[in-house]
Design a protein around this motif. Structure first.
Motif, PDB file in Angstrom:
ATOM      1  N   LEU A 272      46.440  46.267  43.031  1.00 57.20           N
ATOM      2  CA  LEU A 272      47.610  45.552  43.572  1.00 57.20           C
ATOM      3  C   LEU A 272      47.995  44.368  42.686  1.00 57.20           C
ATOM      4  N   GLY A 273      47.650  44.425  41.422  1.00 59.02           N
ATOM      5  CA  GLY A 273      47.878  43.306  40.520  1.00 59.02           C
ATOM      6  C   GLY A 273      49.342  43.060  40.207  1.00 59.02           C
ATOM      7  N   THR A 274      50.179  44.102  40.315  1.00 61.17           N
ATOM      8  CA  THR A 274      51.601  43.973  40.013  1.00 61.17           C
ATOM      9  C   THR A 274      52.384  44.138  41.306  1.00 61.17           C
ATOM     10  N   VAL A 275      53.222  43.171  41.595  1.00 58.84           N
ATOM     11  CA  VAL A 275      53.994  43.203  42.821  1.00 58.84           C
ATOM     12  C   VAL A 275      54.982  44.368  42.764  1.00 58.84           C
ATOM     13  N   GLY A 276      54.991  45.179  43.817  1.00 56.35           N
ATOM     14  CA  GLY A 276      55.899  46.327  43.890  1.00 56.35           C
ATOM     15  C   GLY A 276      55.280  47.607  43.404  1.00 56.35           C
ATOM     16  N   GLU A 277      54.109  47.547  42.805  1.00 54.54           N
ATOM     17  CA  GLU A 277      53.453  48.753  42.306  1.00 54.54           C
ATOM     18  C   GLU A 277      52.002  48.754  42.784  1.00 54.54           C
ATOM     19  N   ALA A 278      51.652  49.743  43.559  1.00 53.74           N
ATOM     20  CA  ALA A 278      50.277  49.893  44.042  1.00 53.74           C
ATOM     21  C   ALA A 278      49.736  51.235  43.567  1.00 53.74           C
ATOM     22  N   SER A 279      48.634  51.158  42.896  1.00 53.31           N
ATOM     23  CA  SER A 279      48.026  52.393  42.404  1.00 53.31           C
ATOM     24  C   SER A 279      46.696  52.610  43.112  1.00 53.31           C
ATOM     25  N   VAL A 280      46.488  53.857  43.560  1.00 49.36           N
ATOM     26  CA  VAL A 280      45.290  54.211  44.310  1.00 49.36           C
ATOM     27  C   VAL A 280      44.478  55.213  43.486  1.00 49.36           C
ATOM     28  N   LYS A 281      43.204  54.913  43.319  1.00 47.16           N
ATOM     29  CA  LYS A 281      42.296  55.799  42.590  1.00 47.16           C
ATOM     30  C   LYS A 281      41.087  56.048  43.483  1.00 47.16           C
ATOM     31  N   TYR A 282      40.922  57.283  43.914  1.00 46.65           N
ATOM     32  CA  TYR A 282      39.827  57.629  44.801  1.00 46.65           C
ATOM     33  C   TYR A 282      38.534  57.696  43.996  1.00 46.65           C
ATOM     34  N   ASP A 283      37.488  57.049  44.534  1.00 46.17           N
ATOM     35  CA  ASP A 283      36.213  56.986  43.814  1.00 46.17           C
ATOM     36  C   ASP A 283      35.094  57.034  44.851  1.00 46.17           C
ATOM     37  N   HIS A 284      34.393  58.164  44.888  1.00 44.96           N
ATOM     38  CA  HIS A 284      33.325  58.325  45.876  1.00 44.96           C
ATOM     39  C   HIS A 284      32.069  57.537  45.506  1.00 44.96           C
ATOM     40  N   SER A 285      32.032  57.027  44.293  1.00 45.54           N
ATOM     41  CA  SER A 285      30.835  56.277  43.866  1.00 45.54           C
ATOM     42  C   SER A 285      30.877  54.814  44.277  1.00 45.54           C
ATOM     43  N   LEU A 286      31.963  54.383  44.893  1.00 42.54           N
ATOM     44  CA  LEU A 286      32.079  52.978  45.307  1.00 42.54           C
ATOM     45  C   LEU A 286      31.012  52.678  46.354  1.00 42.54           C
ATOM     46  N   SER A 287      30.361  51.502  46.214  1.00 47.41           N
ATOM     47  CA  SER A 287      29.347  51.067  47.180  1.00 47.41           C
ATOM     48  C   SER A 287      29.755  49.716  47.724  1.00 47.41           C
ATOM     49  N   THR A 288      29.767  49.560  49.035  1.00 47.95           N
ATOM     50  CA  THR A 288      30.141  48.282  49.664  1.00 47.95           C
ATOM     51  C   THR A 288      28.966  47.725  50.434  1.00 47.95           C
ATOM     52  N   ASN A 289      29.114  46.501  50.830  1.00 48.68           N
ATOM     53  CA  ASN A 289      28.056  45.819  51.580  1.00 48.68           C
ATOM     54  C   ASN A 289      28.253  45.948  53.067  1.00 48.68           C
ATOM     55  N   SER A 290      29.266  46.705  53.471  1.00 44.81           N
ATOM     56  CA  SER A 290      29.564  46.784  54.890  1.00 44.81           C
ATOM     57  C   SER A 290      28.710  47.844  55.557  1.00 44.81           C
ATOM     58  N   SER A 291      28.300  47.525  56.763  1.00 42.72           N
ATOM     59  CA  SER A 291      27.543  48.492  57.560  1.00 42.72           C
ATOM     60  C   SER A 291      28.281  48.838  58.831  1.00 42.72           C
ATOM     61  N   LYS A 292      29.559  48.534  58.847  1.00 44.61           N
ATOM     62  CA  LYS A 292      30.360  48.809  60.030  1.00 44.61           C
ATOM     63  C   LYS A 292      30.584  50.284  60.169  1.00 44.61           C
TER      64      LYS A 292
END
Length: 414
Positions: free
Chosen positions: A394-414
């Protein structure tokens, strides 16, 4: 006198019982006082006048004197010139002059004769009389002055006495009033009622102990600001305290409590933080995750103490972090309550982990509100595959790019 014409001025001078011409009288004056009367050039008066007798003649030679006087009488200018000189020498004759011996009579004071001599002889008596009169007047005036001074001093002493009595009376009244007020204060202004409102986390006894106020203390014996600071320091979850003193013996405490929103690792310890970055208490990462707090990654912290706001080494970091957190707390993403962590360690690379699956990259803080709105619109769009881990740029206003990545690890346990 017999041959004098009508209208002519008489050339005679009446001196007591003898009548003589003015010129003869003038010569007599010259004989008596010429040695002491000097002109401007230093010569004796009368020596330079036309037709006057010389000073080296014998003063007893009356024939020469009368001959000279007759010549002066015959002079056309005799009346005015002789008269002027006569007045000048008559004026000088009223004073004693010192005879220097130029006329052959030796030194010493010369004595004046005739009318002017009598005036000179009477002068010492007159001076003595004037001195006596002046002395008597001086003594009388001095007595009057002394009396006036004594009166003024008496009046001043009376006024000073009245002033001292007035001051003494005022001081006594002030002392009596102060003693009365102190007695009333000590008797009626003892605290016997302390009420607390708005507190749910801490007990009333803990808050009263933290304030330093005790039952039986005097109502105005403590500083309300110091008591409020002591409460917020010893009870960090209390954000602010309003202390009201009720006459004569009541104290009311109104508390505003804070809540933990974030947690961060500061100097090796995990700390619970409020939305305003106040340090609330020490915690653990597991406890913070179970409490649903958002993790913050912050730049280097210079100062942190329980109940106080953390301070950063670089003042620019503090402004940047506060502005960024205000924008996040006002966004729709924050209201969803699914933000797991926010990385604010680099002001040009802000990142956020959301719902345990999405990593949102916002770049710098410029137009952060619009970028947050873009992120919310992206994850709520029908085209977005919900539940699949993805990296959202979301670095550029008006342009959102989505890249799916199953290797992402988060700290959330929700």
């Amino acid at each position: 006198m017999a041959g004098q014409k009508i209208g002519e001025t008489s050339e005679v001078l009446y001196i007591y019982d003898r009548i003589c011409p003015k010129s003869s009288k003038r010569l007599e004056i010259l004989r008596e006082y010429s040695a002491g009367l000097k002109t401007k050039n230093g010569a004796p008066r009368g020596n330079t006048s036309r037709g006057s007798a010389r000073t080296d003649r014998d003063p007893r030679d009356h024939s020469n004197a009368y001959a000279s006087s007759s010549r002066q009488t015959a002079s056309p200018r005799g009346n005015g010139q002789a008269g002027g000189r006569q007045r000048s020498y008559a004026a000088d004759a009223t004073h004693k002059t010192y005879n220097g011996g130029s006329d052959g009579h030796g030194g010493g004071y010369s004595r004046s004769g005739g009318y002017y001599g009598a005036a000179v002889k009477e002068r010492p008596f007159k001076l003595l009389l004037e001195s006596i009169i002046s002395f008597i007047d001086t003594v009388e005036q001095r007595s009057i002055n002394d009396e006036n001074i004594a009166k003024r001093r008496a009046i001043a002493a009376k006024k000073w006495s009245e002033y001292k009595n007035t001051v003494r009376m005022i001081a006594i009244l002030i002392l009596v009033a102060a003693l009365f007020v102190a007695g009333v204060y000590r008797l009626f202004f003892k605290i016997n009622n302390i009420s607390i409102e708005g507190g749910t986390i801490y007990s009333d006894e803990a808050i009263v102990t933290a304030s330093g106020i005790s039952m039986g203390d005097m109502l105005y014996s403590f500083d309300t600001e110091d008591a409020a600071r002591s409460i917020t320091f010893r009870c960090p979850y209390i954000k602010s305290v309003d202390i009201e003193l009720g006459i004569p013996n009541r104290v009311a405490l109104t508390l505003t409590e804070d809540t933990a929103v974030y947690y961060a690792c500061i100097w090796g310890d995990w700390m619970k933080l409020s939305s305003g970055l106040r340090v609330l208490e020490v915690t653990t990462e597991e406890e913070a995750l179970s409490a649903g707090l958002t993790k913050l990654t912050l730049p280097t912290v210079m100062y942190s103490v329980a109940g106080g706001v953390i301070e950063f080494e670089d003042p620019r970091d503090e402004r940047f972090i506060r502005d960024s957190l205000e924008a996040v707390e006002a966004s729709q993403l924050y209201k969803c309550g699914k933000i797991d962590s926010i990385d604010l360690s680099n002001e040009y690379a802000i990142t956020m982990e959301y719902d345990g699956k999405y990593l949102m990259e916002y770049g710098g803080e410029d137009e952060l509100e619009l970028k947050l709105l873009m992120g919310y619109k992206t994850i709520t769009s029908d085209k977005f595959e919900t539940g699949v881990p993805a990296r959202i740029d979301l670095g550029t206003v008006g342009e959102a790019s989505v890249k799916y990545d199953h290797s992402l690890s988060t700290n959330s346990s929700k």
